[in-house]
Design a protein around this motif. Structure first.
Motif: not given
Length: 213
Positions: A145-150, A155-178
């Motif tokens: 689940t977290v890997e899909r978010i990561r 992909a969003g970072a590459e498109r400039g839609e989210v901050r460029p350092d968005a990564g695994e920790i951010h993905a786990w934080a979003i998943a935990g919140m969900n």
């Protein structure tokens, strides 16, 4: 927005023995009936009180049909955790992929997740019990689940839609919140407007908690 796929929708996998995988559409339908019945049986009774006979009775199948695909209660439980994870993925993924950008994708993803939980409340009990019944399946559920978010964040970072350092920790934080939002607004409170819940959370992701000028 592309997401990884691990199985063909509607064609659930079975336990550890590949020789028991169904080879016909009729067999796949029977397998789905057993897994759907197992979700209700385990969801209502818990792993230890659930029984194979209870599963086959709910599925409307003969006991022999169970052993065509599974060797034990433990094996169908393991397959069920994977099956429910894939059902959730297949429910959320098309909606997320249709979102216009990554921030919107997280809103759509959360809203569709909350809707799925309301329709499949047993998923929380089953996943929670997996921690003690089959830890590998429990961990795999959250890691995939977290890997899909990561991957979405990358992909969003590459498109400039989210901050460029968005990564695994951010993905786990979003998943935990969900996970906790699903508990609060999927399991405990069906009166809440899940679209509004997703909007508020999405605003938090996009803008943080700082006061606005």
């Amino acid at each position: 927005m592309n997401e990884p796929r691990s199985a063909t929708p509607g064609h659930p996998e079975v336990g550890a023995n590949p020789e028991k995988a169904p080879r016909t559409e009729r067999g796949r339908r029977t397998l789905r009936k057993l897994l759907d019945a197992a979700a209700v049986e385990f969801g209502e009774r818990g792993f230890h009180e659930a029984s194979i006979s209870g599963i086959t009775r709910r599925a409307g199948t003969a006991l022999g049909s169970f052993y065509t695909y599974f060797d034990s209660k433990e094996e169908i439980f393991q397959a069920l955790v994977r099956y429910m994870s894939e059902q959730l993925r297949d429910h959320v993924t098309p909606l997320v992929q249709a979102a216009p950008d990554e921030i919107a994708a997280e809103r759509v993803g959360l809203e569709s997740f909350l809707g799925f939980v309301r329709a499949h409340k047993e998923i929380y009990r089953i996943i929670d019990e997996a921690e003690f019944v089959d830890y590998a399946s429990y961990r795999r559920h959250y890691e995939t689940t977290v890997e899909r978010i990561r991957q979405r964040l990358a992909a969003g970072a590459e498109r400039g839609e989210v901050r460029p350092d968005a990564g695994e920790i951010h993905a786990w934080a979003i998943a935990g919140m969900n996970v906790f939002l699903g508990m609060r607004y999927g399991l405990w409170d069906e009166s809440a407007d899940i679209a509004e819940v997703a909007r508020v959370v999405n605003d938090l992701l996009a803008n943080g908690l700082k006061t606005r000028d």
